[in-house]
Design a protein around this motif. Structure first.
Motif, PDB file in Angstrom:
ATOM      1  N   LEU A  54     -19.275 -50.324 -28.982  1.00  0.00           N
ATOM      2  CA  LEU A  54     -18.639 -50.993 -27.843  1.00  0.00           C
ATOM      3  C   LEU A  54     -17.726 -50.050 -27.063  1.00  0.00           C
ATOM      4  N   GLN A  55     -17.134 -49.082 -27.732  1.00  0.00           N
ATOM      5  CA  GLN A  55     -16.343 -48.081 -26.999  1.00  0.00           C
ATOM      6  C   GLN A  55     -17.250 -47.235 -26.115  1.00  0.00           C
ATOM      7  N   ALA A  56     -18.442 -46.928 -26.623  1.00  0.00           N
ATOM      8  CA  ALA A  56     -19.393 -46.135 -25.840  1.00  0.00           C
ATOM      9  C   ALA A  56     -19.970 -46.947 -24.681  1.00  0.00           C
ATOM     10  N   ASP A  57     -20.172 -48.255 -24.906  1.00  0.00           N
ATOM     11  CA  ASP A  57     -20.729 -49.122 -23.859  1.00  0.00           C
ATOM     12  C   ASP A  57     -20.223 -50.548 -24.068  1.00  0.00           C
ATOM     13  N   PRO A  58     -19.153 -50.928 -23.383  1.00  0.00           N
ATOM     14  CA  PRO A  58     -18.585 -52.266 -23.536  1.00  0.00           C
ATOM     15  C   PRO A  58     -19.538 -53.407 -23.129  1.00  0.00           C
ATOM     16  N   SER A  59     -20.612 -53.078 -22.423  1.00  0.00           N
ATOM     17  CA  SER A  59     -21.554 -54.118 -22.011  1.00  0.00           C
ATOM     18  C   SER A  59     -22.732 -54.257 -22.980  1.00  0.00           C
ATOM     19  N   ASN A  60     -22.609 -53.688 -24.158  1.00  0.00           N
ATOM     20  CA  ASN A  60     -23.664 -53.793 -25.173  1.00  0.00           C
ATOM     21  C   ASN A  60     -23.593 -55.187 -25.803  1.00  0.00           C
ATOM     22  N   HIS A  61     -24.359 -56.118 -25.246  1.00  0.00           N
ATOM     23  CA  HIS A  61     -24.289 -57.502 -25.710  1.00  0.00           C
ATOM     24  C   HIS A  61     -24.789 -57.652 -27.148  1.00  0.00           C
ATOM     25  N   THR A  62     -25.694 -56.792 -27.569  1.00  0.00           N
ATOM     26  CA  THR A  62     -26.182 -56.862 -28.954  1.00  0.00           C
ATOM     27  C   THR A  62     -25.055 -56.528 -29.926  1.00  0.00           C
ATOM     28  N   ALA A  63     -24.247 -55.546 -29.601  1.00  0.00           N
ATOM     29  CA  ALA A  63     -23.101 -55.202 -30.458  1.00  0.00           C
ATOM     30  C   ALA A  63     -22.102 -56.355 -30.495  1.00  0.00           C
ATOM     31  N   LEU A  64     -21.897 -57.019 -29.364  1.00  0.00           N
ATOM     32  CA  LEU A  64     -20.998 -58.181 -29.330  1.00  0.00           C
ATOM     33  C   LEU A  64     -21.528 -59.311 -30.215  1.00  0.00           C
ATOM     34  N   ILE A  65     -22.834 -59.536 -30.168  1.00  0.00           N
ATOM     35  CA  ILE A  65     -23.434 -60.576 -31.013  1.00  0.00           C
ATOM     36  C   ILE A  65     -23.272 -60.211 -32.485  1.00  0.00           C
ATOM     37  N   TYR A  88     -22.728 -63.619 -23.602  1.00  0.00           N
ATOM     38  CA  TYR A  88     -23.421 -64.572 -22.725  1.00  0.00           C
ATOM     39  C   TYR A  88     -23.191 -64.216 -21.255  1.00  0.00           C
ATOM     40  N   ASP A  89     -21.992 -63.773 -20.926  1.00  0.00           N
ATOM     41  CA  ASP A  89     -21.703 -63.338 -19.555  1.00  0.00           C
ATOM     42  C   ASP A  89     -22.538 -62.109 -19.175  1.00  0.00           C
ATOM     43  N   ILE A  90     -22.748 -61.223 -20.131  1.00  0.00           N
ATOM     44  CA  ILE A  90     -23.511 -59.993 -19.888  1.00  0.00           C
ATOM     45  C   ILE A  90     -25.013 -60.275 -19.853  1.00  0.00           C
ATOM     46  N   ALA A  91     -25.489 -61.108 -20.781  1.00  0.00           N
ATOM     47  CA  ALA A  91     -26.937 -61.342 -20.919  1.00  0.00           C
ATOM     48  C   ALA A  91     -27.237 -62.838 -21.009  1.00  0.00           C
ATOM     49  N   PRO A  92     -27.058 -63.571 -19.909  1.00  0.00           N
ATOM     50  CA  PRO A  92     -27.270 -65.024 -19.953  1.00  0.00           C
ATOM     51  C   PRO A  92     -28.718 -65.428 -20.247  1.00  0.00           C
ATOM     52  N   SER A  93     -29.651 -64.500 -20.077  1.00  0.00           N
ATOM     53  CA  SER A  93     -31.049 -64.831 -20.345  1.00  0.00           C
ATOM     54  C   SER A  93     -31.438 -64.632 -21.810  1.00  0.00           C
ATOM     55  N   ASN A  94     -30.524 -64.123 -22.634  1.00  0.00           N
ATOM     56  CA  ASN A  94     -30.803 -63.967 -24.063  1.00  0.00           C
ATOM     57  C   ASN A  94     -30.991 -65.348 -24.670  1.00  0.00           C
ATOM     58  N   ASP A  95     -32.177 -65.622 -25.178  1.00  0.00           N
ATOM     59  CA  ASP A  95     -32.535 -66.965 -25.620  1.00  0.00           C
ATOM     60  C   ASP A  95     -31.780 -67.430 -26.868  1.00  0.00           C
TER      61      ASP A  95
END
Length: 194
Positions: A54-65, A88-95
């Motif tokens: 997340l430090q390398a890429d704060p928009s990594n939604h998989t790491a957040l999950i 969810y804000d980053i990847a709302p289409s993630n099922d």
């Protein structure tokens, strides 16, 4: 650093597996405590790697999950919800996110908020699949957990869809429906311990 941690994780898992099988006279409580310690080590390593990701890429939604799943395991549902909301804000289409998000909202904010979320998710799935015949399990889950008027018909259509795919799929669908109805599905998602 990351390479070293990736080497440590399999080694610690291997050591824990060997340790559990090495002594037949070890007290059950001691074995349980050892397993807990092994899990803490594993989660500690995972948390460190996730934080670096997340430090390398704060928009990594998989790491957040992944971080949310660790928080759920630790029964820190507020933190899990925060991470899932960000993902969810980053990847709302993630099922996988909408139903998981609703389950956490219900746990953190209460039944009314959860029901409203489930209803919203059920409506979204209905819109998404209005032009095809595909009924995803998450759509059925949202309908059951929201207790919508469409849930019984949706369940039947989902089971029929699963039966057309084969016996194993039909059995899995029936098991999923039953676990949604009896609450064990939510308990499993929230990793509730007895």
């Amino acid at each position: 650093m990351i390479k070293k941690l990736l080497l440590i994780l399999p080694i610690s898992l291997l050591m824990s597996a060997c340790q559990e099988s090495s002594g037949d006279n070890i007290d059950d409580e001691s074995i349980d405590l050892q397993r807990q310690a092994n899990e803490e080590v594993t989660f500690g390593i995972a948390e460190e790697l996730i934080e670096q990701s997340l430090q390398a890429d704060p928009s990594n939604h998989t790491a957040l999950i992944n971080r949310a799943q660790i928080a759920v395991y630790q029964q820190n549902y507020e933190l899990a919800l925060s991470d899932v909301e960000s993902a969810y804000d980053i990847a709302p289409s993630n099922d996988s996110l909408p139903l998981f998000r609703c389950i956490l909202i219900e746990e953190v904010e209460g039944n009314d908020s959860g029901k409203a979320c489930y209803s919203s998710v059920e409506e979204r799935y209905a819109e998404q699949h209005s032009t095809d015949d595909k009924i995803p399990a998450n759509w059925v889950g949202a309908a059951i957990l929201a207790d919508t008027k469409d849930a019984p018909g949706l369940v039947e259509a989902y089971l029929e869809q699963a039966r057309s795919e084969g016996d194993i799929e039909a059995e899995m669908a029936e098991t999923t429906i039953e676990s949604l109805r009896d609450g064990s599905y939510v308990d499993q998602v929230l990793m509730r311990r007895e």
